[in-house]
Every structure is written in structure tokens, then in C-alpha cells.
Design an enzyme around this catalytic site. Structure first.
Site, PDB file in Angstrom:
ATOM      1  N   LYS A  23      55.730  42.736  54.873  1.00  0.00           N
ATOM      2  CA  LYS A  23      55.644  43.193  56.270  1.00  0.00           C
ATOM      3  C   LYS A  23      56.391  44.514  56.424  1.00  0.00           C
ATOM      4  O   LYS A  23      55.918  45.442  57.058  1.00  0.00           O
ATOM      5  CB  LYS A  23      56.281  42.152  57.189  1.00  0.00           C
ATOM      6  CG  LYS A  23      56.565  42.647  58.596  1.00  0.00           C
ATOM      7  CD  LYS A  23      57.184  41.596  59.474  1.00  0.00           C
ATOM      8  CE  LYS A  23      58.664  41.527  59.337  1.00  0.00           C
ATOM      9  NZ  LYS A  23      59.414  42.564  60.076  1.00  0.00           N
ATOM     10  N   ASN A  24      57.574  44.586  55.799  1.00  0.00           N
ATOM     11  CA  ASN A  24      58.433  45.753  56.014  1.00  0.00           C
ATOM     12  C   ASN A  24      58.018  46.949  55.174  1.00  0.00           C
ATOM     13  O   ASN A  24      58.688  47.972  55.171  1.00  0.00           O
ATOM     14  CB  ASN A  24      59.899  45.367  55.767  1.00  0.00           C
ATOM     15  CG  ASN A  24      60.366  44.336  56.784  1.00  0.00           C
ATOM     16  OD1 ASN A  24      59.653  44.043  57.757  1.00  0.00           O
ATOM     17  ND2 ASN A  24      61.529  43.755  56.553  1.00  0.00           N
ATOM     18  N   ARG A  69      59.208  46.731  66.796  1.00  0.00           N
ATOM     19  CA  ARG A  69      60.265  47.677  66.443  1.00  0.00           C
ATOM     20  C   ARG A  69      59.680  48.918  65.784  1.00  0.00           C
ATOM     21  O   ARG A  69      60.123  50.024  66.042  1.00  0.00           O
ATOM     22  CB  ARG A  69      61.222  46.955  65.485  1.00  0.00           C
ATOM     23  CG  ARG A  69      62.230  47.823  64.793  1.00  0.00           C
ATOM     24  CD  ARG A  69      63.446  48.040  65.605  1.00  0.00           C
ATOM     25  NE  ARG A  69      64.447  48.836  64.884  1.00  0.00           N
ATOM     26  CZ  ARG A  69      65.423  49.503  65.504  1.00  0.00           C
ATOM     27  NH1 ARG A  69      65.525  49.461  66.816  1.00  0.00           N
ATOM     28  NH2 ARG A  69      66.289  50.206  64.822  1.00  0.00           N
ATOM     29  N   CYS A 106      62.552  41.899  67.042  1.00  0.00           N
ATOM     30  CA  CYS A 106      63.467  40.757  67.152  1.00  0.00           C
ATOM     31  C   CYS A 106      64.665  41.115  68.046  1.00  0.00           C
ATOM     32  O   CYS A 106      65.235  42.178  67.935  1.00  0.00           O
ATOM     33  CB  CYS A 106      63.995  40.361  65.777  1.00  0.00           C
ATOM     34  SG  CYS A 106      62.760  39.544  64.790  1.00  0.00           S
ATOM     35  N   ARG A 121      69.347  46.977  68.964  1.00  0.00           N
ATOM     36  CA  ARG A 121      68.626  47.686  67.899  1.00  0.00           C
ATOM     37  C   ARG A 121      68.538  49.172  68.270  1.00  0.00           C
ATOM     38  O   ARG A 121      67.504  49.691  68.618  1.00  0.00           O
ATOM     39  CB  ARG A 121      67.217  47.101  67.702  1.00  0.00           C
ATOM     40  CG  ARG A 121      67.123  45.603  67.487  1.00  0.00           C
ATOM     41  CD  ARG A 121      67.546  45.100  66.137  1.00  0.00           C
ATOM     42  NE  ARG A 121      66.736  45.511  65.016  1.00  0.00           N
ATOM     43  CZ  ARG A 121      65.625  44.890  64.594  1.00  0.00           C
ATOM     44  NH1 ARG A 121      65.165  43.883  65.276  1.00  0.00           N
ATOM     45  NH2 ARG A 121      64.966  45.310  63.533  1.00  0.00           N
ATOM     46  N   PRO A 122      69.679  49.896  68.210  1.00  0.00           N
ATOM     47  CA  PRO A 122      69.662  51.311  68.623  1.00  0.00           C
ATOM     48  C   PRO A 122      68.764  52.159  67.722  1.00  0.00           C
ATOM     49  O   PRO A 122      68.397  51.733  66.613  1.00  0.00           O
ATOM     50  CB  PRO A 122      71.120  51.732  68.492  1.00  0.00           C
ATOM     51  CG  PRO A 122      71.741  50.754  67.571  1.00  0.00           C
ATOM     52  CD  PRO A 122      70.975  49.482  67.731  1.00  0.00           C
ATOM     53  N   ASP A 146      69.558  55.671  67.490  1.00  0.00           N
ATOM     54  CA  ASP A 146      70.255  56.970  67.484  1.00  0.00           C
ATOM     55  C   ASP A 146      70.148  57.687  66.145  1.00  0.00           C
ATOM     56  O   ASP A 146      70.029  58.916  66.100  1.00  0.00           O
ATOM     57  CB  ASP A 146      71.723  56.773  67.869  1.00  0.00           C
ATOM     58  CG  ASP A 146      72.438  55.827  66.916  1.00  0.00           C
ATOM     59  OD1 ASP A 146      71.994  54.668  66.799  1.00  0.00           O
ATOM     60  OD2 ASP A 146      73.379  56.256  66.238  1.00  0.00           O
ATOM     61  N   ASP A 199      68.033  39.521  56.316  1.00  0.00           N
ATOM     62  CA  ASP A 199      66.875  38.712  56.713  1.00  0.00           C
ATOM     63  C   ASP A 199      66.880  37.351  56.035  1.00  0.00           C
ATOM     64  O   ASP A 199      66.184  36.439  56.474  1.00  0.00           O
ATOM     65  CB  ASP A 199      65.567  39.429  56.357  1.00  0.00           C
ATOM     66  CG  ASP A 199      65.472  40.763  57.055  1.00  0.00           C
ATOM     67  OD1 ASP A 199      64.762  41.645  56.560  1.00  0.00           O
ATOM     68  OD2 ASP A 199      66.159  40.931  58.083  1.00  0.00           O
ATOM     69  N   ARG A 242      54.941  36.252  63.018  1.00  0.00           N
ATOM     70  CA  ARG A 242      55.051  37.720  62.953  1.00  0.00           C
ATOM     71  C   ARG A 242      55.377  38.163  61.528  1.00  0.00           C
ATOM     72  O   ARG A 242      55.100  39.291  61.137  1.00  0.00           O
ATOM     73  CB  ARG A 242      56.168  38.207  63.891  1.00  0.00           C
ATOM     74  CG  ARG A 242      55.847  38.166  65.362  1.00  0.00           C
ATOM     75  CD  ARG A 242      56.973  38.784  66.169  1.00  0.00           C
ATOM     76  NE  ARG A 242      57.388  40.046  65.569  1.00  0.00           N
ATOM     77  CZ  ARG A 242      58.656  40.363  65.319  1.00  0.00           C
ATOM     78  NH1 ARG A 242      59.625  39.518  65.598  1.00  0.00           N
ATOM     79  NH2 ARG A 242      58.959  41.514  64.779  1.00  0.00           N
TER      80      ARG A 242
HETATM   81  C1  EPZ Z   1      64.513  46.843  58.975  1.00  0.00           C
HETATM   82  O1  EPZ Z   1      64.802  46.968  60.355  1.00  0.00           O
HETATM   83  C2  EPZ Z   1      63.707  45.569  58.818  1.00  0.00           C
HETATM   84  N1  EPZ Z   1      62.478  45.671  59.588  1.00  0.00           N
HETATM   85  C3  EPZ Z   1      64.505  44.378  59.318  1.00  0.00           C
HETATM   86  O2  EPZ Z   1      63.739  43.208  59.054  1.00  0.00           O
HETATM   87  C4  EPZ Z   1      65.808  44.289  58.533  1.00  0.00           C
HETATM   88  O3  EPZ Z   1      66.590  43.239  59.060  1.00  0.00           O
HETATM   89  C5  EPZ Z   1      66.565  45.624  58.648  1.00  0.00           C
HETATM   90  O4  EPZ Z   1      65.722  46.708  58.204  1.00  0.00           O
HETATM   91  C6  EPZ Z   1      67.835  45.627  57.804  1.00  0.00           C
HETATM   92  O5  EPZ Z   1      67.497  45.442  56.457  1.00  0.00           O
HETATM   93  C7  EPZ Z   1      61.448  46.367  59.073  1.00  0.00           C
HETATM   94  O6  EPZ Z   1      61.559  46.944  57.995  1.00  0.00           O
HETATM   95  C8  EPZ Z   1      60.182  46.374  59.866  1.00  0.00           C
HETATM   96  P1  EPZ Z   1      68.046  49.260  60.185  1.00  0.00           P
HETATM   97  P2  EPZ Z   1      65.460  48.352  60.910  1.00  0.00           P
HETATM   98  O7  EPZ Z   1      67.659  50.488  60.901  1.00  0.00           O
HETATM   99  O8  EPZ Z   1      64.918  49.500  60.165  1.00  0.00           O
HETATM  100  C9  EPZ Z   1      71.796  49.924  62.934  1.00  0.00           C
HETATM  101  C10 EPZ Z   1      62.763  41.155  59.477  1.00  0.00           C
HETATM  102  O9  EPZ Z   1      63.285  40.063  59.683  1.00  0.00           O
HETATM  103  N2  EPZ Z   1      71.047  51.097  63.430  1.00  0.00           N
HETATM  104  O10 EPZ Z   1      68.259  49.309  58.692  1.00  0.00           O
HETATM  105  O11 EPZ Z   1      65.356  48.333  62.376  1.00  0.00           O
HETATM  106  C11 EPZ Z   1      71.145  48.606  63.371  1.00  0.00           C
HETATM  107  O12 EPZ Z   1      71.588  48.234  64.664  1.00  0.00           O
HETATM  108  C12 EPZ Z   1      63.305  42.389  60.150  1.00  0.00           C
HETATM  109  O13 EPZ Z   1      61.822  41.373  58.672  1.00  0.00           O
HETATM  110  C13 EPZ Z   1      71.675  51.968  64.326  1.00  0.00           C
HETATM  111  O14 EPZ Z   1      72.820  51.757  64.704  1.00  0.00           O
HETATM  112  O15 EPZ Z   1      66.984  48.121  60.484  1.00  0.00           O
HETATM  113  C14 EPZ Z   1      71.628  47.645  62.315  1.00  0.00           C
HETATM  114  O16 EPZ Z   1      72.924  47.188  62.625  1.00  0.00           O
HETATM  115  C15 EPZ Z   1      64.378  42.049  61.155  1.00  0.00           C
HETATM  116  N3  EPZ Z   1      70.977  53.043  64.768  1.00  0.00           N
HETATM  117  C16 EPZ Z   1      71.689  48.512  61.063  1.00  0.00           C
HETATM  118  O17 EPZ Z   1      71.728  49.874  61.510  1.00  0.00           O
HETATM  119  C17 EPZ Z   1      69.697  53.318  64.357  1.00  0.00           C
HETATM  120  O18 EPZ Z   1      69.126  54.357  64.765  1.00  0.00           O
HETATM  121  C18 EPZ Z   1      70.487  48.332  60.160  1.00  0.00           C
HETATM  122  O19 EPZ Z   1      69.338  48.652  60.902  1.00  0.00           O
HETATM  123  C19 EPZ Z   1      69.084  52.427  63.454  1.00  0.00           C
HETATM  124  C20 EPZ Z   1      69.779  51.324  62.997  1.00  0.00           C
END
Ligand code: EPZ
Length: 434
Positions: free
Chosen positions: A23-24, A96, A120, A125-126, A128, A313, A407
């Protein structure tokens, strides 16, 4: 499709279960396909709700698609008028990864109005890190309460150091810088296998992207992608789905089950952890693994982290496994420190799990018998956790809000039935529980 899933105790599982495409990985690759005017033929594509939502958004942009079995063909977009702002529909707020459409459309010099992304709700889920990187590439971005308005002429290569190796932000910036003028370096980039899959896909379109070292990506911007007859790309296996099925086998197999079409090398940290916990498994080859019903499990301390460590995850699924281990376990989620909404429902089923705080995570008391109950799927992996628990628990479990589970797991009911999981029918007794 917000039906409830009814599952009865099933502890004599046997047979094979196949892992689908990730999916990811498919989600960023669908967004990246906006960059090319070629026909893109993707295989090993999981049939997931988020995939349908995303291709629906792209259809609004004129990118037609055909999705049959695990084959997704994406056709060239009728030239979008560069002088007319693009308004992405509210549908985008359902998932997302609609945020990655931004990188692709800015790469092509469009002005975009995009609803804030959904997905989710287990944590804030910022975005920034996404926006900071896109601004460094030269995009102008206005942030509104529920949407983003962004535009750019041709983006310009930049040296970007992410404050955190965000998976989505890394993907967004790789996509955006593909057509930028000049070279982009992304430091402290995410290292997940899905990033490499996206880069391989983009390079097959004619992009010039290289992982110089783990966490450092160099993108040499190109004027346009090379026109080819068509692009074929196979999506990598879903490592989180594989982990889910391996845990299922460890808790509910009669003797063993066989996981097929996975990628063992993408799950090494997880498999090392399972050995430590006492799960018995046998690696047949890089895509096939046998996991045995495992009883003498040992309580363990777990902390999630960025790849290649234990993925956030997987932690809800590990929590279910550890309810059966001897002694206490703890799980700290350093990525999403409060991603534990699901424990409320495991405790309703008889588990003994305590949320300590965001830095200490949860404490799990082992060797607890689970009993069927009416529970809720709090999010994608929380839903998978209560489903695993329902398969293990006495009697019948009813899982509401179960669309969350579908999903992230394609063709799940058939896959589980293939292992002899006893998915329920709504008999009177059960209906009284609803
Ligand atoms: C991806 O989400 C995955 N989703 C998530 O899988 C997974 O949990 C996550 O990576 C972490 O491995 C997809 O790939 C579609 P991140 P993503 O940006 O990209 C913070 C599932 O169950 N952050 O790596 O949204 C954020 O809050 C899903 O399959 C900021 O602060 O995750 C988190 O604490 C759930 N600012 C950390 O970074 C930003 O601009 C990791 O988030 C972006 C992220």
C-alpha cells in the site's frame, strides 16, 4: 462499506497466504505517474480503498485508469492548462497520501488548491516537513485552515536537510524535484523500501535519481521525462501485511502456515525480534516463509523507529502476540508516541495492557486469555490488531468500523478463509451482542 467483521475463535489455521503489493508503495507511485505522458502499466497492485480514492482524484485531473485484478494501467493526462489553477476535490481529505499530488503538480508548474490530507487519526499528522521542502524548491505555498494553495514556475534544485526522515515528505520532494532545474540533494531522507521502489519507478520514466548513501538522495532535474512506448513496473510486496500474517501464524496455526510473495529482506529487524520473543519460523527463500504455532513466548521490550528498525505500523500487531508471552512486555512507539488507541479494545477482550505515557509507551502483562467481544477498529493497524485478537479469542468477536482494516489489506476475507479462519455469520446470539 462500513460493515462489521464477525470472527470466531480459529486456532487450527493451515495452508498458504499470499502477500499483496505494498500500500505504502503504490500510493506515491500513482501520484508520481502524473509526471509522465506515457502509459504506465503497474502490476502486483493491491486492491485497496485508498488506491481507488487516489485514482478517482487523478481521474478528476483527466488521468484515466484501468484497474483489473492486480494490474493498474494509468493513461496520459490530456494536457492540463498550465494557466488555470487546479482544484483538487474534497475527496483528497479522505486519505493521507493525497498530499503527494502536490509535489507532482508543482513539478509541472501548476497552481494547486488541495484540501488538507486525512488518513489514520491515531496521531497528529502534520505536513510541515513537506511544505518546508517544497518552499526550498521554490514553490509559494499559502496555508489555510482546511486547504493549501501552492504554485510554482519551474522548481529549482535545492539542498534540503529534513528535520525528521519523514517517509511522505521524502517521497513528495523526490517527485517534486524530478523535473526541477538543477540538482536537489535530500539529506536525512527516509530509507524505507517504498522510497527505493518509487525511485526505481521514476528512473524507469527517465528520471535521474540516485541514493548516494542511506538517507541521502541526489536528484538531477530533467527538462521532461523520455517518451517511451509504455512503462511497466511491479510493486514491491507489503512488508506490514507480511508481518501481520506471520504473527497470525505464530498465534493461531494448527502446526504452521506458509507466507508467500513476501520480501524477507524487508522484514529482517522484525524477524530478528520474533526470534528473540521465541516465535518459530523457517525462511524457505526470499519470498517464502513458514511460521509455526509458537507457545513458549518470552516477554520483550520493543521500541519502534525508522527503517530498518521495527516499523511503527507493526507495533499494534506485536502487542497482540505479547499478550500470550510469559512475563511483562513494553512497547514504545518513537514515531507516533500515542498510537495506542487500540489497547482499549484488547483490554475489553481480556488483555491486561496499560498505557504509561508517551515516552514509556505501554506495558503488557503476558499469558492472558482473550474472550470475544464487540470492539472497534480504531485505525488501520489497530483494526488488524483486534482482528488477530478475535481469531485467537474464545467465542465470537464483532469488529465495527472495519472499513479501516480493508484500507490496508487487500482481499483479506478470502485470504483468511483460505487459512480456515472462521469468519462469522450473524447468528441470533451474535446479533444480540451488536
Ligand atoms: C507513512 O506515513 C506510512 N504511510 C505510514 O503507514 C507509516 O506509519 C509512516 O510512514 C511511518 O513509517 C504511507 O506510506 C502511505 P511520516 P507518513 O511522514 O509518510 C512526523 C500504515 O499503517 N511528521 O514518516 O505520513 C509525523 O507526525 C500507515 O500503513 C511531521 O512532523 O509518515 C510522524 O510523527 C500509517 N511533519 C513522523 O514524522 C511532516 O511534515 C513520521 O511521519 C511529516 C511527518
Amino acid at each position: 462499506m462500513n460493515k462489521s467483521v464477525i470472527v470466531n475463535k480459529s486456532c487450527a489455521l493451515k495452508g498458504n497466504i499470499e502477500v499483496s503489493g505494498a500500500k505504502n508503495s503504490i500510493l506515491p507511485i500513482i501520484c508520481a505517474s502524473l509526471l509522465t505522458d506515457d502509459v504506465v502499466e503497474l502490476s502486483n497492485v493491491p486492491d485497496l480503498n485508498d488506491v481507488h480514492v487516489l485514482i478517482g482524484i487523478l481521474e478528476d485531473l483527466g488521468k484515466r485508469s484501468m484497474f483489473e485484478k492486480d494490474k493498474l494501467t494509468l493513461y496520459p493526462t490530456d494536457e492540463l492548462n498550465i494557466n488555470i489553477p487546479i482544484f483538487i476535490s474534497e475527496t483528497a481529505s479522505k486519505i493521507r497520501y493525497s498530499i503527494l499530488i502536490l509535489g507532482a503538480l508543482l513539478a509541472k508548474g501548476h497552481e494547486v488548491s488541495l484540501p488538507l490530507p486525512g488518513g489514520c487519526s491515531f496521531s497528529e499528522r502534520p505536513i510541515d516537513i513537506h511544505l518546508e521542502g517544497l518552499r526550498k524548491l521554490g514553490a509559494t505555498i499559502e496555508e489555510h485552515p482546511n486547504k493549501i494553495i501552492a504554485k510554482s514556475d519551474r522548481l529549482k534544485g535545492a539542498h534540503i536537510k529534513l528535520r525528521f526522515p519523514s517517509v511522505g515528505a521524502t517521497e513528495n520532494l523526490v517527485i517534486a524535484s524530478t523535473l526541477a532545474q538543477g540538482v536537489t540533494i535530500i539529506e536525512n531522507a527516509a530509507r524505507e523500501p517504498e522510497i527505493e521502489d518509487l525511485i526505481n519507478f521514476l528512473n524507469s520514466l527517465g528520471a535521474k535519481i540516485e541514493i548516494e548513501e542511506p538517507g541521502k538522495i541526489k536528484i538531477i532535474g530533467v527538462e521532461s521525462l523520455i517518451k517511451k512506448q509504455s512503462i511497466k513496473h511491479k510493486i514491491i510486496p507489503d512488508r506490514i501485511e507480511a508481518a501481520t500474517f506471520i504473527i497470525l501464524g505464530a498465534i493461531a496455526a494448527e502446526d504452521f502456515i506458509t507466507i508467500k510473495k513476501m520480501n524477507v529482506t524487508h522484514n529482517l529487524a522484525f524477524l530478528n525480534l520474533l526470534q528473540k520473543i521465541g516465535v518459530k519460523f523457517e525462511i524457505i527463500n526470499n519470498s517464502t516463509l513458514k511460521v509455526y504455532k509458537s507457545t513458549n513466548l518470552i516477554g520483550t521490550k520493543i521500541e519502534t523507529d525508522i527503517y530498518p528498525s521495527i516499523a511503527t505500523d507493526i507495533q499494534p500487531l506485536l502487542a497482540v502476540l505479547l499478550t500470550q508471552a510469559k512475563g511483562e512486555s513494553t512497547i514504545i512507539d518513537s514515531i507516533y508516541p500515542s498510537r495506542f488507541q487500540y489497547i482499549k479494545y484488547l483490554n475489553l477482550m481480556g488483555a491486561n495492557i496499560q498505557y504509561l505515557d508517551s515516552s514509556e509507551g505501554i506495558k503488557i502483562i503476558g499469558e492472558t486469555k482473550l474472550y470475544g467481544h464487540k470492539v472497534l477498529s480504531t485505525d488501520l493497524r489497530g483494526g488488524a490488531a483486534v482482528l488477530l485478537a478475535g481469531i485467537l479469542a474464545e467465542n465470537t468477536t464483532i469488529i465495527e468500523n472495519s472499513y479501516q482494516i480493508f484500507r490496508g489489506y487487500s482481499d483479506l476475507e478470502n485470504k483468511l478463509l483460505g487459512l480456515n479462519v472462521r469468519l462469522g455469520n450473524s447468528s441470533d446470539k451474535i446479533l444480540q451482542m451488536i
